[in-house]
Motif scaffolding. Structure first.
Motif, PDB file in Angstrom:
ATOM      1  N   THR A 115       0.825  -1.208   0.000  1.00 30.32           N
ATOM      2  CA  THR A 115       0.000   0.000   0.000  1.00 30.32           C
ATOM      3  C   THR A 115       0.856   1.254   0.000  1.00 30.32           C
ATOM      4  O   THR A 115       0.586   2.213  -0.730  1.00 30.32           O
ATOM      5  N   LEU A 116       1.910   1.255   0.812  1.00 30.78           N
ATOM      6  CA  LEU A 116       2.793   2.424   0.890  1.00 30.78           C
ATOM      7  C   LEU A 116       3.530   2.636  -0.424  1.00 30.78           C
ATOM      8  O   LEU A 116       3.701   3.776  -0.872  1.00 30.78           O
ATOM      9  N   ALA A 117       3.972   1.558  -1.066  1.00 31.44           N
ATOM     10  CA  ALA A 117       4.651   1.683  -2.350  1.00 31.44           C
ATOM     11  C   ALA A 117       3.701   2.214  -3.421  1.00 31.44           C
ATOM     12  O   ALA A 117       4.092   3.053  -4.250  1.00 31.44           O
ATOM     13  N   ALA A 118       2.454   1.739  -3.414  1.00 29.05           N
ATOM     14  CA  ALA A 118       1.467   2.235  -4.380  1.00 29.05           C
ATOM     15  C   ALA A 118       1.187   3.715  -4.157  1.00 29.05           C
ATOM     16  O   ALA A 118       1.093   4.496  -5.114  1.00 29.05           O
ATOM     17  N   ALA A 119       1.071   4.126  -2.892  1.00 29.50           N
ATOM     18  CA  ALA A 119       0.831   5.538  -2.587  1.00 29.50           C
ATOM     19  C   ALA A 119       2.009   6.394  -3.037  1.00 29.50           C
ATOM     20  O   ALA A 119       1.830   7.499  -3.561  1.00 29.50           O
ATOM     21  N   ALA A 120       3.227   5.891  -2.833  1.00 32.86           N
ATOM     22  CA  ALA A 120       4.420   6.633  -3.265  1.00 32.86           C
ATOM     23  C   ALA A 120       4.455   6.779  -4.780  1.00 32.86           C
ATOM     24  O   ALA A 120       4.811   7.840  -5.304  1.00 32.86           O
ATOM     25  N   PHE A 121       4.086   5.722  -5.495  1.00 34.13           N
ATOM     26  CA  PHE A 121       4.058   5.790  -6.957  1.00 34.13           C
ATOM     27  C   PHE A 121       3.068   6.840  -7.429  1.00 34.13           C
ATOM     28  O   PHE A 121       3.371   7.644  -8.319  1.00 34.13           O
ATOM     29  N   VAL A 122       1.885   6.868  -6.834  1.00 33.82           N
ATOM     30  CA  VAL A 122       0.875   7.849  -7.231  1.00 33.82           C
ATOM     31  C   VAL A 122       1.358   9.264  -6.928  1.00 33.82           C
ATOM     32  O   VAL A 122       1.235  10.174  -7.762  1.00 33.82           O
TER      33      VAL A 122
END
Length: 247
Positions: A115-122
């Protein structure tokens, strides 16, 4: 404990950076070669470019010098740069993971990592990309590089703050209905992004006649490289975490 977490994050970032470098080399480098060829052909076709190319050739012949960095050197630099980038970002990711673990996000550690990696990508990649997409070497005025850099960094800051606002809104309404939480989270994320995108100046330096398919393919390859990197960070960190019990 925190030192081990940072080391884990750096190793994960290093591997993810190498995965991204392989993708960029396979998918992006052919587009860069084509863009460079177009740039050289355009320079040679113009009278000024022809004159400069003759002078450069004469200078190279007289001094026996070659270009400062060959294409093979640039390709090696691609792997080195993404590996170093992965080390740095992986360490920062581990710190962010440690900051939110047990305080926000999913209770499962692997799910939190993804989840944190996806948020960082966005926040860091996707939101800035939608306003200021990457351009191949043949596109862009050297005189505006400082302006473009500042605007891109501003877009990154806006992306981080917007994703943070969306996460805060979702957490604030934790006792509410699920649809209301998602609606408030989406609004908190999108409203500042849309407002900033209206206010921030646009940049369009693509020359007339530049192949649209090459521009599109390069931008997709650039976005794909970052997607591979963050997918690698999330998946590898989740695998390294292993522990699925509540914190």
């Amino acid at each position: 404990m925190i030192i081990k977490l940072i080391v884990r994050g750096m190793l994960v970032g290093l591997l993810a950076g190498l995965f991204a470098a392989v993708f960029a080399y396979t998918v992006g480098e052919p587009r860069i070669d084509r863009a460079i060829a177009l740039e050289e052909a355009a320079a040679a076709a113009s009278p000024a470019g022809e004159s400069h190319s003759h002078e450069a050739a004469a200078t190279a012949d007289s001094h026996g010098e070659e270009e400062l960095v060959s294409r093979n050197g640039q390709r090696f630099g691609l792997f080195l740069a993404l590996a170093l980038y992965g080390l740095a970002v992986g360490g920062l990711f581990a710190l962010a993971y440690a900051a939110v673990r047990g305080r926000a996000g999913p209770r499962s550690e692997p799910l939190l990592a993804v989840t944190l990696a996806a948020a960082a990508f966005v926040a860091i990649v996707l939101i800035p990309f939608l306003k200021y997409p990457a351009n191949p070497p043949a596109v862009g005025d050297p005189e505006t590089i400082d302006q473009r850099t500042v605007l891109y960094l501003a877009a990154v800051v806006i992306g981080i703050l917007s994703v943070g606002a969306g996460a805060a809104a979702y957490r604030y309404l934790s006792a509410g209905e699920p649809w209301l939480r998602w609606l408030a989270s989406g609004a908190a994320l999108l409203v500042p992004v849309v407002a900033a995108w209206i206010l921030l100046p646009g940049i369009n330096e693509v020359p007339d006649g530049f192949p649209a398919d090459l521009l599109w393919d390069f931008r997709i390859a650039s976005l794909g490289t970052q997607a591979v990197f963050w997918l690698g960070v999330g998946a590898l960190f989740a695998f390294a975490a292993r522990r699925r019990s509540p914190v």
